[in-house]
Structures are given as structure tokens and as C-alpha cells.
Design a protein around this motif. Structure first.
Motif, short mmCIF file in Angstrom:
data_model
loop_
_atom_site.label_atom_id
_atom_site.label_comp_id
_atom_site.label_asym_id
_atom_site.label_seq_id
_atom_site.Cartn_x
_atom_site.Cartn_y
_atom_site.Cartn_z
N ASP A 115 0.84 -1.21 0.00
CA ASP A 115 0.00 0.00 0.00
C ASP A 115 0.87 1.25 0.00
OD1 ASP A 115 -2.21 -1.65 0.02
OD2 ASP A 115 -2.53 -1.52 2.20
N LYS A 116 1.92 1.23 0.85
CA LYS A 116 2.82 2.39 0.92
C LYS A 116 3.53 2.60 -0.41
CE LYS A 116 3.69 2.31 5.88
NZ LYS A 116 4.72 2.16 6.94
N TYR A 117 3.92 1.47 -1.05
CA TYR A 117 4.62 1.58 -2.33
C TYR A 117 3.72 2.20 -3.39
CZ TYR A 117 6.85 0.11 -6.67
OH TYR A 117 7.40 0.11 -7.93
N VAL A 118 2.49 1.73 -3.43
CA VAL A 118 1.53 2.25 -4.43
C VAL A 118 1.23 3.72 -4.14
CG1 VAL A 118 -0.82 2.05 -5.30
CG2 VAL A 118 0.55 -0.02 -4.90
N ASP A 119 1.01 4.00 -2.85
CA ASP A 119 0.71 5.40 -2.49
C ASP A 119 1.90 6.31 -2.84
OD1 ASP A 119 -1.74 4.57 -1.58
OD2 ASP A 119 -1.13 4.45 0.54
N GLY A 120 3.11 5.83 -2.55
CA GLY A 120 4.29 6.63 -2.86
C GLY A 120 4.45 6.83 -4.36
N PHE A 121 4.13 5.75 -5.12
CA PHE A 121 4.26 5.84 -6.57
C PHE A 121 3.31 6.90 -7.12
CE2 PHE A 121 2.91 4.55 -10.82
CZ PHE A 121 4.12 4.46 -11.47
N TRP A 122 2.08 6.83 -6.71
CA TRP A 122 1.11 7.80 -7.24
C TRP A 122 1.37 9.21 -6.69
CZ3 TRP A 122 -0.94 6.43 -11.42
CH2 TRP A 122 -1.31 5.11 -11.68
N PRO A 179 -0.62 14.57 -20.89
CA PRO A 179 -1.37 13.66 -20.01
C PRO A 179 -1.42 12.24 -20.56
CG PRO A 179 -2.53 15.72 -20.24
CD PRO A 179 -1.41 15.80 -21.23
N ASP A 180 -1.43 12.12 -21.89
CA ASP A 180 -1.49 10.76 -22.46
C ASP A 180 -0.22 9.98 -22.16
OD1 ASP A 180 -3.99 11.27 -23.46
OD2 ASP A 180 -3.22 12.00 -25.40
N VAL A 181 0.89 10.75 -22.15
CA VAL A 181 2.16 10.07 -21.83
C VAL A 181 2.16 9.65 -20.38
CG1 VAL A 181 4.66 10.36 -21.67
CG2 VAL A 181 3.40 11.32 -23.60
N LEU A 182 1.69 10.52 -19.51
CA LEU A 182 1.64 10.15 -18.09
C LEU A 182 0.66 9.01 -17.83
CD1 LEU A 182 1.71 13.72 -16.43
CD2 LEU A 182 3.54 12.02 -16.51
N ALA A 183 -0.33 8.91 -18.69
CA ALA A 183 -1.31 7.82 -18.50
C ALA A 183 -0.67 6.45 -18.73
CB ALA A 183 -2.50 8.03 -19.43
N GLN A 184 0.44 6.44 -19.45
CA GLN A 184 1.12 5.15 -19.70
C GLN A 184 1.86 4.64 -18.46
OE1 GLN A 184 3.67 5.61 -23.09
NE2 GLN A 184 1.97 6.18 -24.48
N VAL A 185 2.06 5.54 -17.49
CA VAL A 185 2.78 5.13 -16.28
C VAL A 185 1.85 4.26 -15.43
CG1 VAL A 185 3.94 5.95 -14.23
CG2 VAL A 185 4.18 7.21 -16.35
N ASP A 186 2.40 3.13 -14.96
CA ASP A 186 1.62 2.23 -14.09
C ASP A 186 2.55 1.60 -13.07
OD1 ASP A 186 0.33 -0.54 -13.30
OD2 ASP A 186 -1.29 0.66 -14.15
N VAL A 187 2.02 1.37 -11.89
CA VAL A 187 2.84 0.83 -10.81
C VAL A 187 3.31 -0.59 -11.10
CG1 VAL A 187 0.90 -0.10 -9.50
CG2 VAL A 187 2.96 0.64 -8.30
N MET A 188 2.60 -1.31 -11.97
CA MET A 188 2.93 -2.70 -12.25
C MET A 188 3.91 -2.83 -13.39
SD MET A 188 1.27 -4.19 -9.95
CE MET A 188 1.56 -5.84 -10.44
N LYS A 189 4.20 -1.71 -14.12
CA LYS A 189 5.13 -1.78 -15.23
C LYS A 189 6.54 -1.64 -14.73
CE LYS A 189 1.97 -0.11 -18.80
NZ LYS A 189 1.72 0.93 -19.83
N ARG A 190 7.50 -2.11 -15.63
CA ARG A 190 8.91 -2.00 -15.29
C ARG A 190 9.67 -1.52 -16.51
NH1 ARG A 190 11.68 -6.73 -16.79
NH2 ARG A 190 10.30 -8.36 -17.63
N ILE A 191 10.88 -1.06 -16.29
CA ILE A 191 11.70 -0.47 -17.35
C ILE A 191 12.63 -1.54 -17.88
CG2 ILE A 191 13.40 1.31 -17.90
CD1 ILE A 191 12.28 2.94 -15.56
#
Length: 304
Positions: A264-271, A286-298
Motif C-alpha cells: 500500500d505504501k509503495y503504491v501510495d508513494g508511486f502515485w 497527459p497521455d504520456v503520463l497515463a502510460q505510467v503504471d505501478v505494475m510496469k517496469r523499465i
């Protein structure tokens, strides 16, 4: 003179008579003696002049004295000597003959004419028969005396043989008794020694078994104490395991809660970081930022 009619004038009377009395002087051959009926007017004094030859016989003699056929040599000799037919011999005379024969057989003697006519006399005319019987009787008396002498000698020899055999038997019995006593004494000695050895062996084995029993009892006591200690230890171990299982359950629950809290803390920190980026860089698409997700990786400079 009164004339009595025969009872055997019919085949039925003959059959009944044959069924009741045995006529043959042997075993199983009674049929060899032929008995036929007589006529009612036929006399016992009738002469048989034609073949087959036959003779008359009184039934009461056969029934009372058990007279069998063929006649014995002694009976046949008397009839021939007196020159009479069987029916001419008075029933009392037949009784004398049969009684004398039975007495001789009982004494294991051969029936003798000379001895017989020493006791019984024949009422006949003339002296020829008396002289003949006297000579025959003297001869048989001499023969009988000789037989008695030989018999006495045989008895004496037999008694001497029996005495010798008896003495031999006594000696053999004494020898056997001595041998038996010696063997018995030897067997008793050997048996006594064997019993003594067995008793000693038994006593040693008994003492050894007692020692082993004491040792086994001590081992059993030790094993019982060890068993009790193991039971106590096992009970305590089970209790400790139960407590540890409870602690493990509590730790797993705590770990799960911590993991959830960290997520929960990780998700909250991410957002929260995304919001900060939006504030710092309002010009971002905003469309570029919409691609960001907590479950994705680089990977390779790209979000996947």
C-alpha cells in the motif's frame, strides 16, 4: 407178537427226519447217506436180494445215540464178527458199543474187541464164537499189555527228558537271573551317575538363569525409566511444537500484514510521485503520463 408200522412211509417224514438229525460221519456230506421210505406192510426182517443193497435201522437208535454212517471200524467189526445186520443189534447193545467207544476215545485208547467182550457177553448158541472171541481177546490182551509196557517206557523216558529239560531250564533261568542282576546293577550305577550329572547341570543352569533374570530385571527397570523420560520429553516436545505452530501462524499473519502495508505504501508513494511530477512539469502530455503504471517496469529504456 405186536407189529408196529414204521413212521417213515412218506417223503415228508424222511425230510423232517433228515432236517433234525445228521447221518454222515463227516462235515458237509450228509447227502451221501441215502434214506428212503418203507411200505406200510414192509417188515424189518425182509431180505434184500437185489441191488442196490440196503439195510433197515431203528430211528430211535440214531436219535438217541447219535449213530452216524459209515459205521466206525470197531462197530463194523462187531457186526461182521457176530454176523448180524444193524437192525438185528438190540438198542441196548448199541448203547453198550457207543458207550465203550466214547470211553476209549476219552482215554485216548483204541477200541479193542477183546477188552470189550471182557465186559459184555453175547447170548448165542454154540461155542465157536466163544472160542473165537477168547483167542481174539487173549491176543488183544497181549497186544494191549505190550502197548501198556511201551507206553510206560515212553512215559518214563518222557519224565526223564522232562527232568533233564527242567534242570536245564533252571540252570538257564539262574544264569539269566545273575546276568540280569549284574546288568541291572550296572544300569543302576550308570543311571545314578547320569542323574547326578544332570542334577549338577540343572543347578548350574538354574543359577545362571537366576543371574540372567536379575540382569534382565535391571535392564527392564532402566528401559522403563528411559521410556517414561521419553514419554515426558515427547509430551513436552509436542507442547513446544504446538506453541511454535501458533507463533508461526502469528508471524505469518504479521508478515502478510506487513507485506500488504508495504504494498500500500509503495503504491501510495508511486502515485504521490506521479502527482509531484505533474505539479513540477505541468506541460507534460497527459497521455504520456497515463502510460505510467505501478505494475510496469523499465527494460531497454522502455516501459513494459
Amino acid at each position: 407178537m405186536r407189529v408196529t408200522t414204521s413212521m417213515f412211509t412218506s417223503p415228508e417224514s424222511i425230510i423232517r427226519f433228515r432236517e433234525g438229525y445228521s447221518l454222515y460221519n463227516g462235515d458237509g456230506e450228509d447227502k451221501l447217506v441215502i434214506v428212503e421210505t418203507v411200505r406200510a406192510d414192509e417188515l424189518v426182517t425182509a431180505v434184500n436180494g437185489e441191488e442196490p443193497h440196503y439195510f433197515y435201522m431203528y430211528a430211535n437208535v440214531i436219535q438217541t445215540l447219535n449213530l452216524w454212517f459209515p459205521l466206525t471200524i470197531f462197530e463194523d467189526t462187531i457186526l461182521r464178527l457176530l454176523n448180524v445186520a444193524p437192525s438185528q443189534f438190540h438198542p441196548n447193545s448199541w448203547a453198550f458199543v457207543k458207550g465203550y467207544e466214547l470211553l476209549c476215545y476219552a482215554l485216548d485208547l483204541e477200541p479193542s474187541l477183546g477188552v470189550f467182550f471182557c465186559f459184555y457177553h453175547v447170548k448165542m448158541k454154540g461155542t465157536i464164537l466163544t472160542h473165537l472171541l477168547s483167542a481174539h481177546r487173549d491176543k488183544e490182551i497181549l497186544e494191549a499189555s505190550s502197548k501198556v509196557t511201551r507206553a510206560e517206557q515212553a512215559v518214563s523216558d518222557a519224565e526223564r527228558t522232562v527232568t533233564e529239560i527242567k534242570k536245564q531250564w533252571v540252570d538257564e533261568v539262574d544264569c539269566l537271573m545273575r546276568t540280569h542282576k549284574e546288568a541291572l546293577a550296572e544300569m543302576r550305577g550308570a543311571h545314578g551317575r547320569e542323574i547326578a550329572e544332570l542334577r549338577k547341570k540343572h543347578a548350574d543352569e538354574k543359577a545362571s538363569l537366576r543371574t540372567k533374570a536379575v540382569i534382565l530385571e535391571a535392564e527392564v527397570t532402566t528401559l522403563e525409566v528411559l521410556r517414561n523420560n521419553l514419554i515426558i520429553s515427547l509430551t513436552q516436545s509436542r507442547k513446544d511444537i504446538s506453541e511454535l505452530e501458533e507463533d508461526v501462524d502469528e508471524l505469518e499473519e504479521t508478515n502478510t500484514a506487513l507485506k500488504q502495508s508495504m504494498d500500500d505504501k509503495y503504491v501510495d508513494g508511486f502515485w504521490s510521485s506521479i502527482e509531484q511530477v505533474k505539479i513540477l512539469f505541468p506541460e507534460l502530455d497527459p497521455d504520456v503520463l497515463a502510460q505510467v503504471d505501478v505494475m510496469k517496469r523499465i527494460k531497454d529504456g522502455k516501459l513494459i
